[in-house]
Design a protein around this motif. Structure first.
Motif, short mmCIF file in Angstrom:
data_model
loop_
_atom_site.label_atom_id
_atom_site.label_comp_id
_atom_site.label_asym_id
_atom_site.label_seq_id
_atom_site.Cartn_x
_atom_site.Cartn_y
_atom_site.Cartn_z
N SER A 256 0.82 -1.22 0.00
CA SER A 256 0.00 0.00 0.00
C SER A 256 0.85 1.26 0.00
N LEU A 257 2.13 1.15 0.34
CA LEU A 257 3.02 2.30 0.37
C LEU A 257 3.43 2.64 -1.07
N GLN A 258 2.95 3.77 -1.55
CA GLN A 258 3.17 4.14 -2.95
C GLN A 258 4.27 5.18 -3.14
N THR A 259 4.41 6.10 -2.19
CA THR A 259 5.40 7.16 -2.34
C THR A 259 6.26 7.29 -1.09
N ILE A 260 7.53 7.56 -1.32
CA ILE A 260 8.47 7.91 -0.25
C ILE A 260 9.05 9.27 -0.61
N PHE B 117 18.30 5.40 -4.45
CA PHE B 117 17.12 6.00 -5.07
C PHE B 117 16.57 5.07 -6.17
N GLU B 118 17.47 4.47 -6.95
CA GLU B 118 17.02 3.56 -8.01
C GLU B 118 16.33 2.34 -7.43
N ARG B 119 16.84 1.85 -6.29
CA ARG B 119 16.22 0.68 -5.66
C ARG B 119 14.80 0.98 -5.20
N VAL B 120 14.59 2.20 -4.73
CA VAL B 120 13.24 2.59 -4.33
C VAL B 120 12.30 2.47 -5.53
N ARG C 12 8.01 1.79 -5.62
CA ARG C 12 7.65 3.02 -4.91
C ARG C 12 8.06 4.21 -5.77
N GLN C 13 7.32 5.29 -5.67
CA GLN C 13 7.75 6.52 -6.33
C GLN C 13 8.53 7.36 -5.32
N LEU C 14 9.78 7.63 -5.62
CA LEU C 14 10.59 8.48 -4.76
C LEU C 14 10.40 9.93 -5.19
N VAL C 15 10.10 10.78 -4.22
CA VAL C 15 9.93 12.21 -4.47
C VAL C 15 10.93 12.95 -3.59
N VAL C 16 11.81 13.70 -4.22
CA VAL C 16 12.73 14.55 -3.48
C VAL C 16 12.10 15.94 -3.41
N VAL C 17 11.72 16.33 -2.20
CA VAL C 17 11.12 17.65 -1.99
C VAL C 17 12.24 18.58 -1.56
N THR C 18 12.64 19.45 -2.47
CA THR C 18 13.81 20.26 -2.21
C THR C 18 13.45 21.74 -2.08
N HIS C 19 14.37 22.49 -1.53
CA HIS C 19 14.12 23.90 -1.20
C HIS C 19 15.08 24.79 -1.98
#
Length: 324
Positions: free
Chosen positions: A86-90, A117-120, A125-132
């Motif tokens: 059920s975990l879709q995004t990290i 990151f590639e393993r995710v 899972r979709q990896l999302v890097v939330v950057t500033h």
């Protein structure tokens, strides 16, 4: 109903850690007092197994990318368990792409980070890097652009956000240029935040009215593909509150507000109104419009606070669930 769980990096509450500059990173990366306890990750994993309605997880802090690749792997790997279907995004929240892009290009373990990151992605899972990024010039160095390119090459998506800060980026021109620069590199403009009501906020804060005008003017200057951005937004205790507009209703000038995310999902999406105050700088400065004694959510919010008084939310410690 889907939801998100925030995993807060506990050591980020240490003032010494919060104040670190890049010059200090090499002294502390890998030290035991800056590691998550493995039992915390197992607690989160167990929670996710019991709560399939939770579809996303946000690793934040502090800055998780201060950790070595091996330490970061220790926390991400258990989340790739096939049982957690059920975990879709990290999501990983970081500003390293701006202040130390070499974390993803030439650091000793930069390649190991990208392989993680590639393993995710391979785990479904979709990896999302939330950057500033606070100003467009942070995207100008070749190292910053290479970092973005390498992260995106793993299949990760980069979402960009920042607070509007007096004397730094309190200009519609800056924000319009920033969103266009992010878009050019394949990133997604995400949020314009109001500076939090913490620390030396008096130096950095601007009135909500000014923040709204900056956002509105910048938004007008960008094309539709850059209009994924939302703002101005306040991450307050009840939830993420967006200022949708300023209007006059029944002869009273008001801020038009809405919860994007909230402690109670039933609050989300419904407009509510605060009395217009040109000097207000944060959500708690606002009072209900039309002579109402309370905002619509306040009674339920008090109930939520009482329920949390025992230190837990369901079966996860509050320190793990973190903010909305």
């Amino acid at each position: 109903m889907s939801g998100h769980l925030h995993l807060l990096e506990g050591d980020a509450r240490n003032p010494k850690y919060r104040a670190l500059g890049r010059q200090h990173l090499e002294e502390i990366v890998g030290k035991p007092d800056l590691k998550f306890a493995s039992r915390d990750v197992e607690l989160v994993r167990a929670y996710l197994l019991r709560h399939p309605e939770v579809s996303g997880l946000f690793i934040t802090g502090g800055d998780p990318m201060i950790m070595s690749a091996s330490n970061l792997e220790r926390y991400i790997e258990p989340l790739l368990d096939p049982q957690l279907e059920s975990l879709q995004t990290i999501r990983i929240g970081t500003k390293a792409t701006a202040y130390w892009p070499y974390r993803f290009t030439s650091d000793d373990d930069a390649d190991a980070v990208l392989l993680l990151f590639e393993r995710v992605q391979r785990a479904g899972r979709q990896l999302v890097v939330v950057t500033h990024y606070s100003r467009p010039r942070e995207l100008l160095p070749s190292a910053a652009q290479e970092a973005v390119c390498r992260i995106r090459s793993t299949g990760a998506v980069i979402f960009c956000q920042a607070p509007v800060i007096r004397r730094v980026n309190d200009s519609a021109d800056i924000w319009a240029d920033l969103w266009q620069a992010e878009l050019k590199l394949g990133c997604v403009p995400y949020y314009m935040f109001i500076e939090r009501d913490t620390g030396p906020k008096n130096y950095f804060e601007i009135p909500l009215l000014c923040a709204f005008n900056i956002f509105r003017d910048a938004y007008r200057r960008v094309s539709g593909v850059a209009r994924t951005v939302r703002g101005p937004v306040m991450s307050a205790t009840p939830g993420k509150v967006i200022i949708d507009g300023i209007s006059t209703i029944q002869g009273e000038r008001v801020f038009v507000l809405r919860f994007l995310r909230a402690r109670d999902p039933d609050w989300e999406g419904w407009p509510f109104f605060a009395r217009f105050d040109p000097s207000a700088t944060w959500f708690t400065d606002l009072v209900p419009a039309f002579g109402d004694a309370r905002f619509f959510y306040e009674e339920r919010m008090e109930q939520i606070v009482r329920e949390k008084a025992g230190g837990t939310l369901g079966d996860v410690p509050l320190a793990t669930t973190g903010k909305v």
